[in-house]
Design a protein around this motif. Sequence first.
Motif, PDB file in Angstrom:
ATOM      1  N   LEU A   4      -7.934 -12.899 -15.437  1.00 43.81           N
ATOM      2  CA  LEU A   4      -7.640 -13.421 -14.114  1.00 43.81           C
ATOM      3  C   LEU A   4      -7.387 -12.251 -13.164  1.00 43.81           C
ATOM      4  CD1 LEU A   4      -5.172 -16.375 -14.860  1.00 43.81           C
ATOM      5  CD2 LEU A   4      -7.645 -16.491 -14.453  1.00 43.81           C
ATOM      6  N   GLU A   5      -7.820 -12.418 -11.940  1.00 47.83           N
ATOM      7  CA  GLU A   5      -7.472 -11.477 -10.873  1.00 47.83           C
ATOM      8  C   GLU A   5      -6.403 -12.139 -10.020  1.00 47.83           C
ATOM      9  OE1 GLU A   5     -10.223  -8.877  -8.152  1.00 47.83           O
ATOM     10  OE2 GLU A   5      -9.901 -10.813  -7.158  1.00 47.83           O
ATOM     11  N   VAL A   6      -5.262 -11.491  -9.907  1.00 46.12           N
ATOM     12  CA  VAL A   6      -4.165 -12.029  -9.110  1.00 46.12           C
ATOM     13  C   VAL A   6      -4.022 -11.160  -7.872  1.00 46.12           C
ATOM     14  CG1 VAL A   6      -1.712 -12.586  -9.046  1.00 46.12           C
ATOM     15  CG2 VAL A   6      -3.008 -12.917 -11.161  1.00 46.12           C
ATOM     16  N   VAL A   7      -4.156 -11.780  -6.706  1.00 44.45           N
ATOM     17  CA  VAL A   7      -4.070 -11.059  -5.438  1.00 44.45           C
ATOM     18  C   VAL A   7      -2.641 -11.196  -4.909  1.00 44.45           C
ATOM     19  CG1 VAL A   7      -4.952 -10.870  -3.091  1.00 44.45           C
ATOM     20  CG2 VAL A   7      -6.501 -11.500  -4.970  1.00 44.45           C
ATOM     21  N   PHE A   8      -1.952 -10.067  -4.829  1.00 43.69           N
ATOM     22  CA  PHE A   8      -0.583 -10.030  -4.305  1.00 43.69           C
ATOM     23  C   PHE A   8      -0.628  -9.660  -2.825  1.00 43.69           C
ATOM     24  CE2 PHE A   8      -0.241  -9.074  -8.805  1.00 43.69           C
ATOM     25  CZ  PHE A   8       0.844  -9.846  -9.220  1.00 43.69           C
ATOM     26  N   THR A   9      -0.093 -10.524  -1.992  1.00 39.09           N
ATOM     27  CA  THR A   9       0.032 -10.230  -0.558  1.00 39.09           C
ATOM     28  C   THR A   9       1.468  -9.796  -0.296  1.00 39.09           C
ATOM     29  OG1 THR A   9      -1.654 -11.867  -0.006  1.00 39.09           O
ATOM     30  CG2 THR A   9      -0.197 -11.138   1.774  1.00 39.09           C
ATOM     31  N   ILE A  10       1.618  -8.574   0.197  1.00 39.28           N
ATOM     32  CA  ILE A  10       2.950  -7.983   0.386  1.00 39.28           C
ATOM     33  C   ILE A  10       3.212  -7.808   1.877  1.00 39.28           C
ATOM     34  CG2 ILE A  10       4.428  -6.010  -0.127  1.00 39.28           C
ATOM     35  CD1 ILE A  10       2.627  -5.487  -2.574  1.00 39.28           C
ATOM     36  N   GLN A  11       4.222  -8.488   2.373  1.00 38.95           N
ATOM     37  CA  GLN A  11       4.593  -8.375   3.787  1.00 38.95           C
ATOM     38  C   GLN A  11       5.875  -7.566   3.911  1.00 38.95           C
ATOM     39  OE1 GLN A  11       4.344 -12.132   6.056  1.00 38.95           O
ATOM     40  NE2 GLN A  11       3.401 -13.056   4.224  1.00 38.95           N
ATOM     41  N   THR A  12       5.755  -6.394   4.513  1.00 40.97           N
ATOM     42  CA  THR A  12       6.906  -5.522   4.732  1.00 40.97           C
ATOM     43  C   THR A  12       6.527  -4.506   5.791  1.00 40.97           C
ATOM     44  OG1 THR A  12       8.521  -4.068   3.665  1.00 40.97           O
ATOM     45  CG2 THR A  12       6.243  -3.861   2.952  1.00 40.97           C
ATOM     46  N   GLU A  13       7.472  -3.697   6.208  1.00 42.75           N
ATOM     47  CA  GLU A  13       7.151  -2.672   7.189  1.00 42.75           C
ATOM     48  C   GLU A  13       6.243  -1.628   6.552  1.00 42.75           C
ATOM     49  OE1 GLU A  13      10.583   0.221   7.822  1.00 42.75           O
ATOM     50  OE2 GLU A  13      11.645  -1.618   7.245  1.00 42.75           O
ATOM     51  N   PRO A  14       5.334  -1.035   7.329  1.00 41.62           N
ATOM     52  CA  PRO A  14       4.325  -0.122   6.776  1.00 41.62           C
ATOM     53  C   PRO A  14       4.904   1.005   5.934  1.00 41.62           C
ATOM     54  CG  PRO A  14       3.784  -0.672   9.045  1.00 41.62           C
ATOM     55  CD  PRO A  14       5.140  -1.257   8.780  1.00 41.62           C
ATOM     56  N   GLN A  18       3.792   1.045   0.210  1.00 41.38           N
ATOM     57  CA  GLN A  18       3.390   1.660  -1.043  1.00 41.38           C
ATOM     58  C   GLN A  18       4.472   1.529  -2.104  1.00 41.38           C
ATOM     59  OE1 GLN A  18       0.224   2.919  -1.788  1.00 41.38           O
ATOM     60  NE2 GLN A  18       1.161   2.636  -3.805  1.00 41.38           N
ATOM     61  N   ASP A  19       5.732   1.739  -1.706  1.00 41.10           N
ATOM     62  CA  ASP A  19       6.827   1.570  -2.664  1.00 41.10           C
ATOM     63  C   ASP A  19       6.889   0.136  -3.167  1.00 41.10           C
ATOM     64  OD1 ASP A  19       7.604   4.191  -2.592  1.00 41.10           O
ATOM     65  OD2 ASP A  19       9.225   3.886  -1.161  1.00 41.10           O
ATOM     66  N   ALA A  20       6.688  -0.822  -2.254  1.00 39.51           N
ATOM     67  CA  ALA A  20       6.717  -2.230  -2.656  1.00 39.51           C
ATOM     68  C   ALA A  20       5.569  -2.533  -3.618  1.00 39.51           C
ATOM     69  CB  ALA A  20       6.644  -3.126  -1.420  1.00 39.51           C
ATOM     70  N   ALA A  21       4.390  -1.988  -3.343  1.00 34.43           N
ATOM     71  CA  ALA A  21       3.245  -2.212  -4.228  1.00 34.43           C
ATOM     72  C   ALA A  21       3.490  -1.599  -5.600  1.00 34.43           C
ATOM     73  CB  ALA A  21       1.981  -1.636  -3.600  1.00 34.43           C
ATOM     74  N   ASP A  40      -6.174  -4.377   0.873  1.00 38.04           N
ATOM     75  CA  ASP A  40      -5.770  -4.297   2.280  1.00 38.04           C
ATOM     76  C   ASP A  40      -4.461  -5.028   2.536  1.00 38.04           C
ATOM     77  OD1 ASP A  40      -8.044  -2.850   2.840  1.00 38.04           O
ATOM     78  OD2 ASP A  40      -9.214  -4.601   3.483  1.00 38.04           O
ATOM     79  N   THR A  41      -4.174  -6.049   1.720  1.00 38.52           N
ATOM     80  CA  THR A  41      -2.968  -6.852   1.935  1.00 38.52           C
ATOM     81  C   THR A  41      -1.850  -6.541   0.940  1.00 38.52           C
ATOM     82  OG1 THR A  41      -3.849  -8.636   0.563  1.00 38.52           O
ATOM     83  CG2 THR A  41      -4.288  -8.739   2.941  1.00 38.52           C
ATOM     84  N   PRO A  65      13.975  -5.869  -5.393  1.00 39.42           N
ATOM     85  CA  PRO A  65      15.057  -4.959  -4.991  1.00 39.42           C
ATOM     86  C   PRO A  65      14.939  -4.380  -3.586  1.00 39.42           C
ATOM     87  CG  PRO A  65      13.605  -3.896  -6.564  1.00 39.42           C
ATOM     88  CD  PRO A  65      13.173  -5.322  -6.494  1.00 39.42           C
ATOM     89  N   ILE A  66      13.769  -4.506  -2.943  1.00 41.82           N
ATOM     90  CA  ILE A  66      13.651  -4.034  -1.558  1.00 41.82           C
ATOM     91  C   ILE A  66      13.876  -5.225  -0.636  1.00 41.82           C
ATOM     92  CG2 ILE A  66      12.198  -2.880   0.150  1.00 41.82           C
ATOM     93  CD1 ILE A  66      10.578  -1.695  -2.075  1.00 41.82           C
ATOM     94  N   PRO A  67      14.878  -5.157   0.240  1.00 43.08           N
ATOM     95  CA  PRO A  67      15.174  -6.312   1.097  1.00 43.08           C
ATOM     96  C   PRO A  67      14.062  -6.577   2.106  1.00 43.08           C
ATOM     97  CG  PRO A  67      16.494  -4.410   1.737  1.00 43.08           C
ATOM     98  CD  PRO A  67      15.793  -4.032   0.467  1.00 43.08           C
ATOM     99  N   HIS A  68      13.977  -7.846   2.532  1.00 48.41           N
ATOM    100  CA  HIS A  68      13.073  -8.278   3.597  1.00 48.41           C
ATOM    101  C   HIS A  68      11.601  -8.059   3.257  1.00 48.41           C
ATOM    102  CE1 HIS A  68      16.839  -8.466   5.696  1.00 48.41           C
ATOM    103  NE2 HIS A  68      16.964  -7.150   5.722  1.00 48.41           N
ATOM    104  N   VAL A  69      11.256  -8.167   1.965  1.00 52.53           N
ATOM    105  CA  VAL A  69       9.868  -8.097   1.532  1.00 52.53           C
ATOM    106  C   VAL A  69       9.438  -9.485   1.087  1.00 52.53           C
ATOM    107  CG1 VAL A  69       8.242  -7.125  -0.131  1.00 52.53           C
ATOM    108  CG2 VAL A  69      10.031  -5.680   0.835  1.00 52.53           C
TER     109      VAL A  69
END
Length: 302
Positions: A4-14, A18-21, A40-41, A65-69
């Motif tokens: 399976l390919e799982v696409v993770f969409t991460i919304q956070t400040e730019p 990278q740390d969130a990913a 890209d997302t 552990p990263i707030p507001h993500v």
Amino acid sequence: MKYLEVVFTIQTEPALRQDAADLVAALAGEAGFESFEDSDTGLKGYIQEQLYCQESLQELLSDFPIPHVIIDFQAHEAEYRDWNEQWEQEGFEPIIVDNRCVIHDGRHLPSTMPEGAIQVEIDARLAFGTGTHETTRMMVRQLLQLPLAGCQVLDCGCGTGILALAALRLGAARAVGYDIDEWSADNARHNAIINGLEDKMTVLLGDASLLQQMDSRFQVVMANINRNILLSDMSSFASVMAPHATLLLSGFYETDIPLLAAKAHELGLRMTTTLTDGDWASVAMARTVAEKSPKMLHRDDD
């Protein structure tokens, strides 16, 4: 074998993307994901279809552990790939830690080998566990500072086995590693063989509950896992530490250190060393009071 390919969409400040990913990849790796690609997302992850559990993945990501993500993910059948062939074609560039440890894939070697440096060969599909990640490099850096000759070491969540193998190269007498993922356990055994260290390394399949059955005591215990698992399993780690043993931890952010320090205090441990690389952190801990135990494994030269 279907993936399976799982696409993770991460919304956070730019600045935190990278740390969130990286952290999403580390957490998803614990759920059985074998490979990742940037998108890209956010991130794309790949996992064997029979191993995928949406509820388990959601639980791992629920206390990020990263707030507001904000993290969303969608799974669909992946395009067929020969994962072994892809890895064999790509491999990874050698990683040199403090000019004293060279981690390579057996094909890509540094143009100049640092004099006296140990070498660890890693055959893996995952980037995490080859030394490319900040947390792995910091853990190796911590090992380079320890007197490991004759020690018994434990690698918790061993992945490719890189930390146990580095410890053995640095003079440790024996290493035990465990991982909850069957592929990782098999890969760690394979890497022990290609490094000629299979007689000194034992790899087990399972989680920290394995430690309840262990009679051994270790001079060095290592765990490069996420913060929540470290907090949950730290008491198990402490239970198999010899008097004057060292506990090395990473896989968390610098902002998580107070939580880990508080847990360490409860267990009679104190922090002795802190390393940071970007937002990532690694700590070394020691017992505040030595315990007497008939189960202690002494150094070979004691």
